[in-house]
Design a protein around this motif. Structure first.
Motif, PDB file in Angstrom:
ATOM      1  N   SER A 208     -22.194  22.105 -34.830  1.00 48.04           N
ATOM      2  CA  SER A 208     -21.625  20.782 -35.031  1.00 48.04           C
ATOM      3  C   SER A 208     -21.237  20.200 -33.674  1.00 48.04           C
ATOM      4  O   SER A 208     -21.213  20.916 -32.672  1.00 48.04           O
ATOM      5  N   ARG A 209     -20.939  18.912 -33.670  1.00 54.27           N
ATOM      6  CA  ARG A 209     -20.577  18.265 -32.426  1.00 54.27           C
ATOM      7  C   ARG A 209     -19.564  17.168 -32.700  1.00 54.27           C
ATOM      8  O   ARG A 209     -19.582  16.550 -33.763  1.00 54.27           O
ATOM      9  N   ASP A 210     -18.720  16.936 -31.721  1.00 48.02           N
ATOM     10  CA  ASP A 210     -17.754  15.848 -31.777  1.00 48.02           C
ATOM     11  C   ASP A 210     -18.038  14.974 -30.567  1.00 48.02           C
ATOM     12  O   ASP A 210     -17.676  15.320 -29.439  1.00 48.02           O
TER      13      ASP A 210
ATOM     14  N   LYS B 103     -14.886  13.762 -28.607  1.00 45.51           N
ATOM     15  CA  LYS B 103     -14.268  14.777 -27.739  1.00 45.51           C
ATOM     16  C   LYS B 103     -15.257  15.328 -26.708  1.00 45.51           C
ATOM     17  O   LYS B 103     -14.846  16.012 -25.770  1.00 45.51           O
TER      18      LYS B 103
END
Length: 127
Positions: free
Chosen positions: A71-73, A76
């Motif tokens: 997953s990635r944000d 952020k």
């Protein structure tokens, strides 16, 4: 200068879980896909998981499907790898990586397509 810094590695017993993270700086995090790779002693570096720019598409190695989640944000600027049901065969140094801007999503688990690499974090799974 692009910098990728992994964290979250460690030692765990078989069946346990770990969550890796990779903080990025020096470029626009959300402008390219990202990947996780690993390298065990005496073995070639292999792709584990990759995620598209927006995070809607992912690709996994057969050996980790159903156990790992990438997953990635993009706010952020951080990439994650949730690893569950770990086995001793998952023991390796894990690296996050990013390709050059504009690299196509043709073979996202091919390490040769990636240009920027973190320093790696050790994951050790004991039986």
């Amino acid at each position: 200068e692009v910098q990728l810094v992994e964290a979250g590695g460690g030692s765990v017993q078989a069946g346990g879980s770990l969550r890796l993270s990779c903080a990025a700086s020096g470029y626009t995090f959300g402008d390219r896909y990202r990947g996780w790779f690993r390298q065990a002693p005496g073995k070639e570096r292999e792709g584990v998981a990759a995620i598209s720019t927006g995070g809607s598409v992912s690709s996994y190695a057969d050996s980790v499907k159903g156990r790992f989640a990438i997953s990635r944000d993009n706010v952020k600027g951080t990439l994650y790898l949730q690893m569950n049901s770990l086995t001793p065969e998952d023991t390796a140094v894990y690296y996050c990586a990013a390709p050059r801007y504009g690299t196509n999503w043709d073979a996202p688990l091919d390490p040769n397509l990636y240009h920027f690499w973190g320093q790696g974090t050790q994951v050790t799974v004991s039986s």
